[in-house]
Scaffold this motif. Sequence first.
Motif: not given
Length: 291
Positions: A229-235, A243-253
């Motif tokens: 999942e972490a690699d997916l959003e970075y792709a 990335i890293g600017h959402c309110k929740f650390n585990n944000c699924t977007h």
Amino acid sequence: MFQEGLIVAAYGKRYNVELPDGRILSCVTRGKKVDNAAGDRVTVTLTADKEGVIEKTAERNTLLYRSNAFKSKILAANVTQILIVLATQPSFYEDLLNRCLVAAEAAGIRAVIILNKCDLPNPQAMQKLAQYAALGYHTLQLNAKESVDSLKPLLSGHTSVLVGQSGMGKSTIINSLLPEARSKTQEISATLDSGKHTTTATHLYHLDSDSAIIDSPGLQEFGLYHIEEADLEYAFVEFRPLIGHCKFNNCTHTHEPECAILEAFKNGQIAPERLQIFQQIRTENTVQIYG
């Protein structure tokens, strides 16, 4: 007797391995597991004049493959560049384009988007190409039947792999670059608005001493189950500054309040197609893990 070689063709469970002296061996692997691909550097044992067994695969620099919950399919190994071939006709699947881009980003492989058959007008396809150019991807308009001269400088010094759905003109590009390859071409089925499969194996062709190109079978789907999942959003390149600017650390977007990516989408900074495919891939992978 051991020999080092390069896999230049993959036919299911059998491979053509090129030796340093130019000889080609028809090889199989030991055991039932098959996980080699064109571009792999291997060690083989000769079992006959033109046959051998693959004993060992050297560590790969890059690996391009697709997967679902049940199996994976290696497309190419040790490539430095993926050429995603689209066409003005037949219509291309933008979903497949994005999946190829995600796979390339996750594997650390440079991506080039080629829009072929540009002698056939399609303003919508041109507009789509411009959207991906705006994301920073190298794009190229081409009519391979007329000339591939504009493509040649992009191939120099690279091991490139051609990917895309059937009917986009990959075989025509190979024929134009290497007429001796005699790769089969086939007319497009106008009724189905899709190309008929013409390449049933993966082949590596040498362009010069420093450059090669791999032709792969036409794709209709491209699962990305193997991407975390972490690699997916970075792709998704436009997601990276957020990335890293959402309110929740585990944000699924997907639905969370104060999600930086959803806010960027609302402000027009992220295209609907890109957010949709991200959410679709994430859902597919989650369902396969927990479903």
